[in-house]
Motif scaffolding. Structure first.
Motif, PDB file in Angstrom:
ATOM      1  N   LEU A  75      24.720  39.787  37.433  1.00  0.00           N
ATOM      2  CA  LEU A  75      24.101  38.494  37.889  1.00  0.00           C
ATOM      3  C   LEU A  75      24.023  37.607  36.270  1.00  0.00           C
ATOM      4  O   LEU A  75      23.580  38.115  35.598  1.00  0.00           O
ATOM      5  CB  LEU A  75      23.033  38.709  38.632  1.00  0.00           C
ATOM      6  N   TYR A  76      24.047  36.291  36.672  1.00  0.00           N
ATOM      7  CA  TYR A  76      23.837  35.345  35.710  1.00  0.00           C
ATOM      8  C   TYR A  76      22.816  34.166  36.167  1.00  0.00           C
ATOM      9  O   TYR A  76      23.170  33.029  36.407  1.00  0.00           O
ATOM     10  CB  TYR A  76      25.153  34.758  35.171  1.00  0.00           C
ATOM     11  N   PRO A  77      21.662  34.702  36.164  1.00  0.00           N
ATOM     12  CA  PRO A  77      20.422  33.701  36.381  1.00  0.00           C
ATOM     13  C   PRO A  77      20.529  32.515  35.561  1.00  0.00           C
ATOM     14  O   PRO A  77      20.735  32.887  34.217  1.00  0.00           O
ATOM     15  CB  PRO A  77      19.398  34.310  36.722  1.00  0.00           C
ATOM     16  N   TYR A  78      20.353  31.338  35.711  1.00  0.00           N
ATOM     17  CA  TYR A  78      20.031  30.314  34.883  1.00  0.00           C
ATOM     18  C   TYR A  78      18.759  30.106  33.967  1.00  0.00           C
ATOM     19  O   TYR A  78      17.761  30.510  34.728  1.00  0.00           O
ATOM     20  CB  TYR A  78      20.233  28.975  35.525  1.00  0.00           C
ATOM     21  N   ASN A  79      18.954  30.096  32.925  1.00  0.00           N
ATOM     22  CA  ASN A  79      17.783  29.974  31.969  1.00  0.00           C
ATOM     23  C   ASN A  79      17.309  28.483  31.763  1.00  0.00           C
ATOM     24  O   ASN A  79      17.823  27.730  31.131  1.00  0.00           O
ATOM     25  CB  ASN A  79      18.100  30.396  30.436  1.00  0.00           C
ATOM     26  N   ASP A  80      16.530  28.232  32.676  1.00  0.00           N
ATOM     27  CA  ASP A  80      15.842  26.898  32.638  1.00  0.00           C
ATOM     28  C   ASP A  80      15.063  26.630  31.615  1.00  0.00           C
ATOM     29  O   ASP A  80      14.277  27.336  31.362  1.00  0.00           O
ATOM     30  CB  ASP A  80      14.995  26.593  33.895  1.00  0.00           C
ATOM     31  N   PRO A  81      15.506  25.854  30.536  1.00  0.00           N
ATOM     32  CA  PRO A  81      14.791  25.542  29.232  1.00  0.00           C
ATOM     33  C   PRO A  81      13.211  25.078  29.645  1.00  0.00           C
ATOM     34  O   PRO A  81      12.363  25.523  28.902  1.00  0.00           O
ATOM     35  CB  PRO A  81      15.488  24.457  28.862  1.00  0.00           C
ATOM     36  N   GLY A  82      12.970  24.585  30.588  1.00  0.00           N
ATOM     37  CA  GLY A  82      11.895  24.269  31.036  1.00  0.00           C
ATOM     38  C   GLY A  82      10.710  25.158  31.516  1.00  0.00           C
ATOM     39  O   GLY A  82       9.523  25.237  31.295  1.00  0.00           O
ATOM     40  N   GLN A  83      11.381  26.439  31.728  1.00  0.00           N
ATOM     41  CA  GLN A  83      10.434  27.684  31.890  1.00  0.00           C
ATOM     42  C   GLN A  83      10.454  28.486  30.738  1.00  0.00           C
ATOM     43  O   GLN A  83       9.900  29.602  30.733  1.00  0.00           O
ATOM     44  CB  GLN A  83      11.261  28.273  33.377  1.00  0.00           C
ATOM     45  N   LEU A  84      11.214  28.295  29.493  1.00  0.00           N
ATOM     46  CA  LEU A  84      11.100  29.159  28.442  1.00  0.00           C
ATOM     47  C   LEU A  84      10.090  28.453  27.271  1.00  0.00           C
ATOM     48  O   LEU A  84       9.660  27.485  27.396  1.00  0.00           O
ATOM     49  CB  LEU A  84      12.583  28.923  27.839  1.00  0.00           C
ATOM     50  N   PRO A  85       9.596  29.537  26.475  1.00  0.00           N
ATOM     51  CA  PRO A  85       8.494  28.926  25.769  1.00  0.00           C
ATOM     52  C   PRO A  85       9.136  28.242  24.365  1.00  0.00           C
ATOM     53  O   PRO A  85       8.974  28.696  23.144  1.00  0.00           O
ATOM     54  CB  PRO A  85       7.646  30.193  25.209  1.00  0.00           C
ATOM     55  N   ILE A  86       9.801  27.176  24.606  1.00  0.00           N
ATOM     56  CA  ILE A  86      10.489  26.489  23.662  1.00  0.00           C
ATOM     57  C   ILE A  86      10.095  24.977  23.908  1.00  0.00           C
ATOM     58  O   ILE A  86       9.980  24.414  24.845  1.00  0.00           O
ATOM     59  CB  ILE A  86      12.093  26.782  23.780  1.00  0.00           C
ATOM     60  N   LEU A  87      10.221  24.043  22.992  1.00  0.00           N
ATOM     61  CA  LEU A  87      10.339  22.677  23.110  1.00  0.00           C
ATOM     62  C   LEU A  87      11.449  21.980  22.459  1.00  0.00           C
ATOM     63  O   LEU A  87      12.037  22.417  21.348  1.00  0.00           O
ATOM     64  CB  LEU A  87       9.107  21.946  22.361  1.00  0.00           C
ATOM     65  N   PRO A  88      11.733  20.772  22.867  1.00  0.00           N
ATOM     66  CA  PRO A  88      12.866  19.910  22.287  1.00  0.00           C
ATOM     67  C   PRO A  88      12.435  19.709  20.957  1.00  0.00           C
ATOM     68  O   PRO A  88      11.290  19.419  20.751  1.00  0.00           O
ATOM     69  CB  PRO A  88      12.990  18.777  23.011  1.00  0.00           C
ATOM     70  N   LEU A  89      13.423  19.637  19.884  1.00  0.00           N
ATOM     71  CA  LEU A  89      12.815  19.128  18.532  1.00  0.00           C
ATOM     72  C   LEU A  89      13.321  17.942  18.304  1.00  0.00           C
ATOM     73  O   LEU A  89      14.433  17.123  18.801  1.00  0.00           O
ATOM     74  CB  LEU A  89      13.878  20.114  17.588  1.00  0.00           C
ATOM     75  N   ARG A  90      12.107  17.026  18.228  1.00  0.00           N
ATOM     76  CA  ARG A  90      12.103  15.596  18.085  1.00  0.00           C
ATOM     77  C   ARG A  90      12.085  14.669  16.544  1.00  0.00           C
ATOM     78  O   ARG A  90      11.245  15.435  15.725  1.00  0.00           O
ATOM     79  CB  ARG A  90      11.113  14.888  19.026  1.00  0.00           C
ATOM     80  N   THR A  91      12.656  13.692  16.407  1.00  0.00           N
ATOM     81  CA  THR A  91      12.494  12.975  15.455  1.00  0.00           C
ATOM     82  C   THR A  91      11.268  12.256  15.279  1.00  0.00           C
ATOM     83  O   THR A  91      10.419  12.316  16.113  1.00  0.00           O
ATOM     84  CB  THR A  91      13.579  11.814  15.476  1.00  0.00           C
ATOM     85  N   LYS A  92      10.863  11.709  14.228  1.00  0.00           N
ATOM     86  CA  LYS A  92       9.460  11.028  14.296  1.00  0.00           C
ATOM     87  C   LYS A  92       9.266   9.992  14.915  1.00  0.00           C
ATOM     88  O   LYS A  92       8.093   9.788  15.274  1.00  0.00           O
ATOM     89  CB  LYS A  92       9.599  10.305  12.573  1.00  0.00           C
ATOM     90  N   ASP A  93      10.357   9.294  15.692  1.00  0.00           N
ATOM     91  CA  ASP A  93      10.283   8.341  16.485  1.00  0.00           C
ATOM     92  C   ASP A  93      10.270   8.817  18.152  1.00  0.00           C
ATOM     93  O   ASP A  93      10.230   8.037  19.073  1.00  0.00           O
ATOM     94  CB  ASP A  93      11.098   7.174  16.471  1.00  0.00           C
ATOM     95  N   GLY A  94       9.991  10.155  18.182  1.00  0.00           N
ATOM     96  CA  GLY A  94      10.210  10.707  19.434  1.00  0.00           C
ATOM     97  C   GLY A  94      11.525  10.929  20.083  1.00  0.00           C
ATOM     98  O   GLY A  94      11.649  11.614  21.319  1.00  0.00           O
ATOM     99  N   GLU A  95      12.674  10.638  19.454  1.00  0.00           N
ATOM    100  CA  GLU A  95      13.911  10.932  19.892  1.00  0.00           C
ATOM    101  C   GLU A  95      14.498  12.490  19.956  1.00  0.00           C
ATOM    102  O   GLU A  95      14.165  12.991  18.759  1.00  0.00           O
ATOM    103  CB  GLU A  95      14.981   9.978  19.447  1.00  0.00           C
ATOM    104  N   TRP A  96      15.087  12.947  21.029  1.00  0.00           N
ATOM    105  CA  TRP A  96      15.515  14.509  21.022  1.00  0.00           C
ATOM    106  C   TRP A  96      16.350  14.429  19.806  1.00  0.00           C
ATOM    107  O   TRP A  96      17.394  13.738  20.047  1.00  0.00           O
ATOM    108  CB  TRP A  96      15.917  14.856  22.374  1.00  0.00           C
ATOM    109  N   LEU A  97      16.342  15.684  18.827  1.00  0.00           N
ATOM    110  CA  LEU A  97      17.443  15.582  17.987  1.00  0.00           C
ATOM    111  C   LEU A  97      18.664  16.291  18.329  1.00  0.00           C
ATOM    112  O   LEU A  97      18.589  17.232  18.972  1.00  0.00           O
ATOM    113  CB  LEU A  97      16.719  16.504  16.843  1.00  0.00           C
ATOM    114  N   ARG A  98      19.656  15.343  18.446  1.00  0.00           N
ATOM    115  CA  ARG A  98      20.851  15.880  18.786  1.00  0.00           C
ATOM    116  C   ARG A  98      21.873  15.708  17.611  1.00  0.00           C
ATOM    117  O   ARG A  98      21.771  14.807  16.991  1.00  0.00           O
ATOM    118  CB  ARG A  98      21.555  14.863  19.948  1.00  0.00           C
TER     119      ARG A  98
END
Length: 845
Positions: free
Chosen positions: A171-194
């Motif tokens: 089985l391949y359940p989805y790893n919902d990032p919102g349920q994982l102990p991680i955070l988006p890495l953001r720039t100084k102005d709050g933009e999600w680093l991509r």
């Protein structure tokens, strides 16, 4: 949960006094080994905590009212504040590295395809991730400045269920990032680093996440960005899923994307540690960054940067290395080679081939890693020797023992794998900083623990495992569709006072998980002995594409599904980190039965050490160097048997040895009790195993070894080569170009020798043509004899002997005949890794 909704959810709670402190605790994966905050999460939602052990899920799931009520309790609030204070102190206080190397500015980037850090972050499969996770944790404990780089998988590795007939289903359940102990890495102005990387005809966006692991940080790249073409969103879908196309894309994202991320963040590592060859493309991007910063060509950049790269190989068989067809490499890297590295595809392909000019040869990621790194190591002493044989083709004419692969034996993060009972025992005798203590202190302290204390500790650990086994088995049986009576029976299996064996590994044929089933009736007799009963827990996954491995699971399921057996043997499904913890904490004996020498290290057996479990294992991997009669039991003859050996006969011999060891040694020793009901000889082995092996096979020891034997020397070598825009690298290349023109013209005459007493005096005439004499070393060499080590002795240059000729001499005190010695020429330059960076060698005629 989307990032926006998560942000809104948090804002809805930020007015709750104490919420931000709870979030700080929940998002630090230190909670996976420091359990001080467990009481808080259990208080907020005991059922969800028991199921997930994920503080971040608890914090998001609990109601606002419940959260406010608990945080309004002065006792609860005081506990939270104390926990936050302790966390901040632990993550900022100077540790071993700062004290041992106070003037060092070391920076290390650790690249791995998987990290096993917590059951709350399921981005791992097995051993490779285990090593990566435990070393990242230990680096933080020791204060070694390491950042991790990996991938965030939308599904991760598969989850296992067993159907009513005991066959594995994936089985391949989805790893919902919102349920994982991680955070988006953001720039100084709050933009999600991509960040953006180019693929043939298309660009892809990679989102960046960060996980806090004590005082270290792990960056995770994720291709599931809405701006991506749909197929590219699935690049980071499954761990070890799909075919070569998906695998090469994942490795491009990890290596090239990972190093590019560090550059964007302004992180300039001295050392790049490749945990297996999956991340080898990082050496190319590191060279590219050096090219751009210093206006050098690719060859110079690679020469400069490779000194700071380390390759750790975990593979014990050649087929285990990732290989890609030349056209697949060309399809994905042709433009990168041309536009970024300024080289042609043939030059790039040559880095991953044994024969650089063979257009049909596949591209080997391990070969790329070797040619892009300044050091290579295996993960146990035996695996170092195995790896030297595997990589011999890259070093023609060199003795196998001189193939440049050393070893650092793996260790495990003891604080992550000890039970509550073990934690209390070790803390009570050694203090809270026990795993940072000198090994001899731990050894002395554990020797002082009484038999009664150790036996009580082991009984409590086994009883806890029995409770867990019953609960897990009952749920497993219900999910598989078994009857209510059978499900109820799962709640009654096992006896907390019975000797408990455990086997839990990846189910692959070379691991021989069915060795115990070689004679099923004999195994049944062993298990059902009325006087000396035994119970056995099995667990493990077979890769979804590994049909023989799945057949081994089916074989165990069929064996267990017999009257009289199902009460004594269980197969627990969905082997993961949480289950591993419970098993290694409670079993009395850990079984491991691979075919030697196919187990590179095998860290599972190390995890029982801290918990007082004993090992019964093949003399392979770590156990080959750990085993002694007073700490456990061994299988096999300690010899390597090639693929051409009669495997059936070897299996039969090892199975017989396994049965006899259980019947004659293990089981009687467990049940031989004194008047107080204590098996003193058994407890003696527990004490010796804990005292001798626990400190020796900890990740703290392993990371210290890496730091002092690899990281610090690599950092110094890199800085030397990188200085003045790579001037030293330029000089190295110039010297090599000169040698390339004349090395094959070197002629070494047979040595002349005289013997006086026990001393041989050798003189050799060497014709160097017009090669600079200081660029070449002439050595006297003799193969290892009688289990010793080879003799390597630099000869002294004497008078000139004709045009381009010199006389070299050396004296050797030995009882070996002079005929055992021969002369050879190899490149000589301070700071150059020979033969890793220049495998040329010339032997006497």
């Amino acid at each position: 949960m989307t990032d926006a909704s998560r942000k809104g959810y948090q804002e809805d709670r930020r007015d709750i006094d104490g919420y931000s402190e709870l979030a700080e605790l929940a998002l630090d994966l230190r909670s996976s080994w420091n359990h001080a905050a467990d009481c808080i999460w259990q208080l907020l939602d005991p059922m969800l905590w028991d199921l997930t052990h994920n503080p971040w899920v608890i914090l998001q799931t609990v109601s606002r009212e419940n959260l406010k009520r608990h945080l309004a309790d002065p006792m609860c609030r005081a506990t939270v504040e104390q926990l936050v204070k302790a966390r901040r102190s632990a993550t900022t206080a100077p540790s071993w590295f700062q004290e041992a190397h106070p003037t060092s500015s070391l920076s290390v980037a650790y690249f791995s395809m998987e990290f096993m850090l917590s059951e709350a972050l399921p981005i791992y499969s097995g051993g490779l991730g285990n090593v990566a996770g435990d070393q990242l944790k230990a680096a933080g404990d020791l204060g070694v400045p390491v950042v991790g780089v990996g991938l965030l998988y939308q599904q991760g590795y598969f989850r296992q269920v067993l159907d009513p007939k005991g066959a594995q289903e994936a089985l391949y359940p989805y790893n919902d990032p919102g349920q994982l102990p991680i955070l988006p890495l953001r720039t100084k102005d709050g933009e999600w680093l991509r960040l953006q990387i180019d693929l043939p005809g298309h660009q892809i966006w990679l989102r960046v996440w960060q996980a806090q692991v004590g005082r270290t940080r792990l960056y995770l790249l994720d291709s599931n960005d809405a701006a991506n073409f749909p197929p590219y969103r699935g690049i980071t879908s499954e761990l070890y899923g799909g075919g070569p196309d998906l695998r090469i894309l994942q490795e491009l994202v990890l290596g090239i994307g990972g190093w590019r991320l560090l550059s964007i963040l302004g992180v300039e590592p001295d050392v790049c540690h490749l945990n297996e060859g999956h991340a080898a493309f990082a050496v190319l991007e590191r060279a590219h960054c050096f090219m751009m910063a210093n206006h050098q060509d690719f060859r110079t950049a690679l020469t400069a940067t490779r000194a700071g790269n380390l390759f750790t190989t975990h593979t014990a068989v050649a087929v285990g290395f990732d290989r890609f067809k030349p056209d697949l490499i060309a399809r994905h890297l042709a433009s990168y080679a041309r536009d970024h590295l300024d080289i042609g595809m043939e030059e790039l392909l040559a880095l991953g081939r044994q024969n650089p000019t063979d257009a049909a040869e596949d591209f080997n990621m391990a070969y790329l890693a070797i040619r892009g790194c300044g050091a290579v190591n295996g993960v146990s002493k035996l695996h170092g020797a195995v790896s030297r044989k595997l990589f011999t083709p890259l070093f023609p004419r060199w003795p196998v023992d001189e193939v440049p692969v050393a070893h650092v034996t793996n260790g495990v993060h003891m604080a992550s794998w000890d039970s509550a009972e073990a934690d209390a025992l070790w803390t009570g005798i050694c203090g809270k900083d026990r795993w940072l203590m000198a090994p001899e202190i731990l050894t002395r302290k554990i020797h002082q623990v009484s038999d009664a204390t150790l036996w009580e500790f082991r009984n409590a650990s086994r009883a806890s495992l029995v409770d867990y086994t019953r609960a897990h088995l009952s749920l497993q049986l219900a999910v598989s569709g078994k009857s209510a009576a059978v499900v109820a029976g799962g709640n009654k299996v096992f006896d907390p006072d019975v000797l408990t064996l455990g086997f839990a590994r990846r189910f692959a044929t070379y691991k021989r998980p069915n060795l115990l089933l070689h004679d099923p009736q004999r195994l049944i007799r062993i298990l059902s002995n009325a006087k000396y009963p035994v119970q056995l827990i099995m667990a493990g996954k077979a890769h979804p594409a590994d049909k023989p491995g799945q057949a081994l699971i089916q074989q165990w399921s069929s064996f267990i599904d017999q009257p009289g057996v199902r009460e004594r043997v269980v197969f627990l499904s969905d082997y993961d980190m949480l289950m591993t913890e419970r098993l290694v904490q409670g079993v009395d004996v850990w079984l491991n039965t691979p075919r030697r020498p196919w187990e590179a290290c095998g860290t599972s057996g190390m995890k029982v050490l801290v918990n007082g479990g004993l090992n019964l294992s093949e003399l392979d991997g770590w156990w080959a160097e750990a085993y002694a009669p007073d700490v456990g039991w061994a299988l096999g003859d300690g010899l390597d048997h090639g693929a051409d050996a009669d495997q059936d006969a070897l299996d039969a011999n090892d199975a017989e040895k396994l049965y006899k060891t259980l019947e004659n040694d293990v089981i009687p020793l467990f049940y031989n009790r004194n008047n107080d009901g204590i098996p003193c000889a058994w407890v003696g082995r527990i004490r010796e195993s804990m005292a001798q092996l626990t400190p020796r096979f900890s990740s703290v020891r392993a990371v210290r070894d890496y730091t002092e034997d690899y990281y610090l020397p690599a950092a110094a070598a890199y800085r030397t080569r990188a200085r003045d825009k790579g001037a030293a690298a330029v000089e190295m290349i110039n010297q090599r170009n000169i040698l390339d023109e004349g090395f094959d013209r070197i002629r070494i005459m047979p040595p002349r020798s005289e013997t006086e007493g026990g001393t041989h005096m050798f003189e050799v005439h060497v014709h160097l043509d017009d090669i600079e004499v200081d660029a070449i070393t002439i050595e006297l060499y003799a193969d290892a004899a009688d289990g010793g080590i080879a003799t390597r002795l630099a000869m002294q240059r004497g008078d000139k002997a004709g045009e381009g000729g010199y006389l070299y001499s050396a004296s050797v005190v030995t009882d070996r005949p002079a005929a055992d010695f021969t002369a050879r020429a190899l490149r000589c330059r301070k700071g150059l890794a020979i033969p890793l960076e220049d495998p040329r060698i010339m032997w006497q005629r």
